[in-house]
Write an enzyme that holds these catalytic residues in place. Structure first.
Site, PDB file in Angstrom:
ATOM      1  N   LYS A  22       0.838  -1.209   0.000  1.00  0.00           N
ATOM      2  CA  LYS A  22       0.000   0.000   0.000  1.00  0.00           C
ATOM      3  C   LYS A  22       0.875   1.262   0.000  1.00  0.00           C
ATOM      4  O   LYS A  22       0.668   2.168  -0.802  1.00  0.00           O
ATOM      5  CB  LYS A  22      -0.894   0.010   1.255  1.00  0.00           C
ATOM      6  CG  LYS A  22      -1.532   1.363   1.563  1.00  0.00           C
ATOM      7  CD  LYS A  22      -2.429   1.333   2.781  1.00  0.00           C
ATOM      8  CE  LYS A  22      -1.751   1.580   4.100  1.00  0.00           C
ATOM      9  NZ  LYS A  22      -1.407   2.990   4.386  1.00  0.00           N
ATOM     10  N   ASN A  23       1.848   1.290   0.897  1.00  0.00           N
ATOM     11  CA  ASN A  23       2.602   2.535   1.065  1.00  0.00           C
ATOM     12  C   ASN A  23       3.627   2.769  -0.048  1.00  0.00           C
ATOM     13  O   ASN A  23       4.179   3.862  -0.167  1.00  0.00           O
ATOM     14  CB  ASN A  23       3.276   2.572   2.443  1.00  0.00           C
ATOM     15  CG  ASN A  23       2.238   2.762   3.538  1.00  0.00           C
ATOM     16  OD1 ASN A  23       1.068   3.055   3.252  1.00  0.00           O
ATOM     17  ND2 ASN A  23       2.640   2.578   4.783  1.00  0.00           N
ATOM     18  N   ARG A  93      -4.769  10.722   4.596  1.00  0.00           N
ATOM     19  CA  ARG A  93      -3.693  11.682   4.730  1.00  0.00           C
ATOM     20  C   ARG A  93      -2.630  11.553   3.635  1.00  0.00           C
ATOM     21  O   ARG A  93      -2.002  12.530   3.242  1.00  0.00           O
ATOM     22  CB  ARG A  93      -3.073  11.458   6.112  1.00  0.00           C
ATOM     23  CG  ARG A  93      -2.291  12.599   6.569  1.00  0.00           C
ATOM     24  CD  ARG A  93      -1.470  12.300   7.761  1.00  0.00           C
ATOM     25  NE  ARG A  93      -0.567  13.418   7.911  1.00  0.00           N
ATOM     26  CZ  ARG A  93       0.533  13.564   7.218  1.00  0.00           C
ATOM     27  NH1 ARG A  93       0.888  12.643   6.354  1.00  0.00           N
ATOM     28  NH2 ARG A  93       1.289  14.620   7.400  1.00  0.00           N
ATOM     29  N   CYS A 117      -4.740  12.493  13.021  1.00  0.00           N
ATOM     30  CA  CYS A 117      -5.535  11.265  12.947  1.00  0.00           C
ATOM     31  C   CYS A 117      -5.325  10.488  14.225  1.00  0.00           C
ATOM     32  O   CYS A 117      -4.673  10.967  15.146  1.00  0.00           O
ATOM     33  CB  CYS A 117      -5.161  10.451  11.717  1.00  0.00           C
ATOM     34  SG  CYS A 117      -3.498   9.825  11.812  1.00  0.00           S
ATOM     35  N   ARG A 122      -0.130  15.007  12.513  1.00  0.00           N
ATOM     36  CA  ARG A 122       0.545  14.610  11.279  1.00  0.00           C
ATOM     37  C   ARG A 122       0.942  15.885  10.536  1.00  0.00           C
ATOM     38  O   ARG A 122       0.315  16.260   9.549  1.00  0.00           O
ATOM     39  CB  ARG A 122      -0.369  13.739  10.407  1.00  0.00           C
ATOM     40  CG  ARG A 122      -1.026  12.552  11.097  1.00  0.00           C
ATOM     41  CD  ARG A 122      -0.091  11.408  11.372  1.00  0.00           C
ATOM     42  NE  ARG A 122       0.503  10.814  10.195  1.00  0.00           N
ATOM     43  CZ  ARG A 122       0.012   9.788   9.516  1.00  0.00           C
ATOM     44  NH1 ARG A 122      -1.125   9.256   9.877  1.00  0.00           N
ATOM     45  NH2 ARG A 122       0.646   9.294   8.474  1.00  0.00           N
ATOM     46  N   ASP A 309       4.717   0.766  11.954  1.00  0.00           N
ATOM     47  CA  ASP A 309       3.490   0.151  11.433  1.00  0.00           C
ATOM     48  C   ASP A 309       3.304  -1.295  11.897  1.00  0.00           C
ATOM     49  O   ASP A 309       2.293  -1.921  11.584  1.00  0.00           O
ATOM     50  CB  ASP A 309       3.480   0.206   9.895  1.00  0.00           C
ATOM     51  CG  ASP A 309       3.301   1.628   9.383  1.00  0.00           C
ATOM     52  OD1 ASP A 309       2.873   2.497  10.155  1.00  0.00           O
ATOM     53  OD2 ASP A 309       3.601   1.867   8.188  1.00  0.00           O
ATOM     54  N   ARG A 401      -8.786  -0.435   5.089  1.00  0.00           N
ATOM     55  CA  ARG A 401      -7.944   0.587   4.453  1.00  0.00           C
ATOM     56  C   ARG A 401      -6.606   0.010   4.013  1.00  0.00           C
ATOM     57  O   ARG A 401      -6.025   0.476   3.036  1.00  0.00           O
ATOM     58  CB  ARG A 401      -7.661   1.726   5.453  1.00  0.00           C
ATOM     59  CG  ARG A 401      -8.869   2.597   5.736  1.00  0.00           C
ATOM     60  CD  ARG A 401      -8.451   3.774   6.586  1.00  0.00           C
ATOM     61  NE  ARG A 401      -7.187   4.277   6.092  1.00  0.00           N
ATOM     62  CZ  ARG A 401      -6.279   4.904   6.829  1.00  0.00           C
ATOM     63  NH1 ARG A 401      -6.495   5.138   8.092  1.00  0.00           N
ATOM     64  NH2 ARG A 401      -5.146   5.319   6.297  1.00  0.00           N
TER      65      ARG A 401
HETATM   66  N1  EPU Z   1       6.807  14.702  10.564  1.00  0.00           N
HETATM   67  C1  EPU Z   1       7.057  16.027  10.808  1.00  0.00           C
HETATM   68  N2  EPU Z   1       6.896  16.921   9.805  1.00  0.00           N
HETATM   69  C2  EPU Z   1       6.531  16.548   8.544  1.00  0.00           C
HETATM   70  C3  EPU Z   1       6.279  15.189   8.285  1.00  0.00           C
HETATM   71  C4  EPU Z   1       6.439  14.287   9.325  1.00  0.00           C
HETATM   72  O1  EPU Z   1       7.395  16.394  11.929  1.00  0.00           O
HETATM   73  O2  EPU Z   1       6.431  17.412   7.662  1.00  0.00           O
HETATM   74  C5  EPU Z   1       6.965  13.717  11.639  1.00  0.00           C
HETATM   75  C6  EPU Z   1       5.709  12.910  11.919  1.00  0.00           C
HETATM   76  O3  EPU Z   1       4.843  13.593  12.806  1.00  0.00           O
HETATM   77  C7  EPU Z   1       6.277  11.647  12.510  1.00  0.00           C
HETATM   78  C8  EPU Z   1       7.571  11.448  11.726  1.00  0.00           C
HETATM   79  O4  EPU Z   1       7.893  12.746  11.203  1.00  0.00           O
HETATM   80  O5  EPU Z   1       6.587  11.834  13.860  1.00  0.00           O
HETATM   81  C9  EPU Z   1       7.494  10.467  10.594  1.00  0.00           C
HETATM   82  O6  EPU Z   1       6.368  10.733   9.769  1.00  0.00           O
HETATM   83  P1  EPU Z   1       6.378  10.462   8.216  1.00  0.00           P
HETATM   84  O7  EPU Z   1       6.263  11.748   7.483  1.00  0.00           O
HETATM   85  O8  EPU Z   1       7.535   9.591   7.872  1.00  0.00           O
HETATM   86  O9  EPU Z   1       5.014   9.655   8.016  1.00  0.00           O
HETATM   87  P2  EPU Z   1       4.158   9.644   6.696  1.00  0.00           P
HETATM   88  O10 EPU Z   1       5.059   9.769   5.544  1.00  0.00           O
HETATM   89  O11 EPU Z   1       3.041  10.593   6.822  1.00  0.00           O
HETATM   90  C10 EPU Z   1       4.280   7.066   6.227  1.00  0.00           C
HETATM   91  C11 EPU Z   1       3.318   5.925   6.134  1.00  0.00           C
HETATM   92  C12 EPU Z   1       2.788   5.582   7.522  1.00  0.00           C
HETATM   93  C13 EPU Z   1       3.990   5.225   8.407  1.00  0.00           C
HETATM   94  C14 EPU Z   1       4.988   6.383   8.424  1.00  0.00           C
HETATM   95  C15 EPU Z   1       6.244   6.072   9.208  1.00  0.00           C
HETATM   96  C16 EPU Z   1       2.323   6.115   3.946  1.00  0.00           C
HETATM   97  C17 EPU Z   1       1.130   6.351   3.124  1.00  0.00           C
HETATM   98  N3  EPU Z   1       2.209   6.268   5.261  1.00  0.00           N
HETATM   99  O12 EPU Z   1       3.534   8.170   6.743  1.00  0.00           O
HETATM  100  O13 EPU Z   1       1.967   4.432   7.364  1.00  0.00           O
HETATM  101  O14 EPU Z   1       3.552   4.957   9.716  1.00  0.00           O
HETATM  102  O15 EPU Z   1       5.372   6.715   7.072  1.00  0.00           O
HETATM  103  O16 EPU Z   1       6.897   4.973   8.683  1.00  0.00           O
HETATM  104  O17 EPU Z   1       3.363   5.737   3.424  1.00  0.00           O
HETATM  105  C18 EPU Z   1       0.195   2.991   7.851  1.00  0.00           C
HETATM  106  O18 EPU Z   1       0.403   2.410   6.768  1.00  0.00           O
HETATM  107  O19 EPU Z   1      -0.578   2.507   8.729  1.00  0.00           O
HETATM  108  C19 EPU Z   1       0.837   4.263   8.129  1.00  0.00           C
HETATM  109  C20 EPU Z   1       0.392   5.115   9.039  1.00  0.00           C
END
Ligand code: EPU
Length: 423
Positions: A22-23, A93, A117, A122, A309, A401
């Site tokens: 998915k990701n 998101r 969320c 986020r 995850d 999801r």
């Molecule tokens: N963060 C910031 N600023 C930003 C972006 C992120 O401070 O601009 C922080 C977040 O709050 C968090 C950390 O950085 O503490 C990591 O967040 P990240 O941006 O890496 O998360 P994401 O890219 O929004 C993806 C996956 C998530 C997974 C995370 C961490 C997708 C679609 N989502 O989210 O997957 O938990 O990376 O590996 O790829 C899931 O599949 O259940 C899921 C939540």
């Protein structure tokens, strides 16, 4: 709304293929925006998050078609509405990862600001900072991020680390935008997750020039245009990890096919230290419970560390360990919605800030519980298969999801999961 009724305890055995990730699929679908024409993606899982993303791409002007199982055609010849609408973005998101590609392709993008969320805040400050460094002008209006680069983007040196390490979708956004920027971009503290590697490989197949793939330093030489692609998405390491815990928690024996152990070293290492036998076999592995669950300490970290995850699923497993474990969440410090629910099933979990002390119990007991987010719900399904009695999980849409008809995948292996309409 559907509910699951899960009878336990059961012992799983048999073979299960792992679906496409998915990701990885979501940002790769967004990458199709970067090239005019028809891209063809293989091994795209049929999940509700993917369906939301299809809706999003269509709202931009793309034509999207599902073909044979797992195949998806995305025709991005026309993108005439570079707007990520609130009604779609609020459902998922990950929609934010259209921001970079839209900006690079159209010189302008408006994407609804994603809210928080169930797993916590986020923020997208790092996405915005990275795109600004490529020359975009970005401001917030009526809850929308408005990004503009009428004269195109220009390569830059960008540090993408934040308080919680690198950002996965932030790296995806900036890397995608940089492929079409003038000159060279260097991203330091880039996310190294296999899903980012897969996206970078796909972009290079489209004609991008990205090096350092898989490392925290990505170097991107901008090119004039990208071409449509045919690309196969990697297997889902989080789904694979969930099935591994399913074998372990039911003291069962599963063979996983289409599973890349090399992407899962931290997970396999942890399972082995917990007493579970994991061996590579063919294009996957076997996972065998040994009747004993040894306590373990887990700290979630960016890749190649232990993935956030899979934190909830491993907590369900450690709830049955012969002793005490400690689980520390370093990526999303509030990602503990499953704790209270697992305690309703007679687990003994105590949350202390961003950590949970897991006192192993001899057995879990069925209860009505509430799914709160995707991975927390997966943990409840796992616990339900090990618990005595019939567990009812409400709000199953959370699990849909990220897992394609999980009951139809687990039941042939010995699970007893019924999907019912909520009364
Ligand atoms: N963060 C910031 N600023 C930003 C972006 C992120 O401070 O601009 C922080 C977040 O709050 C968090 C950390 O950085 O503490 C990591 O967040 P990240 O941006 O890496 O998360 P994401 O890219 O929004 C993806 C996956 C998530 C997974 C995370 C961490 C997708 C679609 N989502 O989210 O997957 O938990 O990376 O590996 O790829 C899931 O599949 O259940 C899921 C939540």
């Amino acid at each position: 709304m559907d509910v699951f009724r899960i009878e336990g305890p059961v012992r799983l055995s048999g073979r299960v293929p792992v679906n496409g990730s998915k990701n990885a699929a979501l940002p790769i679908m967004a990458a199709a925006i970067l090239a005019e024409g028809q891209s063809s993606l293989v091994s795209v899982p049929n999940l509700s998050d993917v369906r939301v993303f299809v809706e999003l791409l269509k709202s931009l002007g793309c034509r999207v078609e599902r073909q044979a199982q797992g195949d998806m055609l995305i025709d991005s010849t026309v993108i005439d509405n570079p707007v990520g609408d609130y009604e779609i973005v609020r459902k998922m998101r990950a929609s934010i990862c259209i921001l970079g590609p839209l900006l690079a392709r159209c010189g302008r993008a408006e994407v609804s600001m994603p809210g928080g969320c169930a797993i916590g805040d986020r923020p997208i400050n790092l996405h915005v900072r990275g795109l600004r460094q490529l020359g975009a002008e970005i401001h917030l209006k009526n809850g929308y991020v408005i990004a503009e680069a009428p004269h195109g983007l220009t390569g830059a040196s960008i540090f993408l680390g934040g308080s919680f390490g690198s950002t996965v979708l932030g790296t995806a956004n900036v890397m995608m935008a940089a492929t079409l920027a003038r000159g060279r971009t260097v991203i330091e503290s880039a996310a190294c997750e296999p899903e980012i590697t897969d996206l970078a490989n796909c972009l290079n197949d489209m004609g991008a020039r990205i090096s350092g793939i898989g490392s925290p330093r990505l170097v991107i030489e901008g090119v004039g245009q990208l071409n449509p692609v045919r690309y196969t998405v990697i297997p889902d390491r989080i789904e694979a990890g969930t099935f591994m815990v399913a074998a372990a928690i039911t003291n069962g024996e599963l063979e996983l096919t289409n599973c890349r152990l090399d992407d899962m070293m931290a997970v396999v290492d942890k399972l082995r230290s917990i007493g579970i036998a994991v061996e590579s076999k063919g294009d996957g592995c076997t996972v065998v419970g040994t009747g004993k669950i040894i306590p373990a300490d887990i700290t979630t970290q960016p890749y190649p560390g232990f993935p956030t995850d899979l934190q909830a699923q491993f907590m369900a497993l450690l709830a049955l360990a012969q002793g005490n474990s400690l689980v520390i969440e370093k990526i999303f410090p509030d990602r503990f919605m499953h704790v209270a629910e697992l305690n309703r099933m007679a687990a003994d979990l105590r949350k202390e800030g961003p950590a949970v002390v897991v006192a192993g119990v001899e057995k879990l007991v069925a209860a009505p519980v509430m799914a709160s987010d995707l991975r927390a719900s997966a943990a409840l399904v796992l616990a339900g298969m090990a618990a005595e009695g019939t567990t009812t999980i409400n709000r199953v849409y959370h699990i849909d999801r990220g897992y394609e008809r999980i009951e139809e995948r687990l039941n042939p292996l010995g699970a007893k999961i019924r999907r019912e309409k909520a009364p």
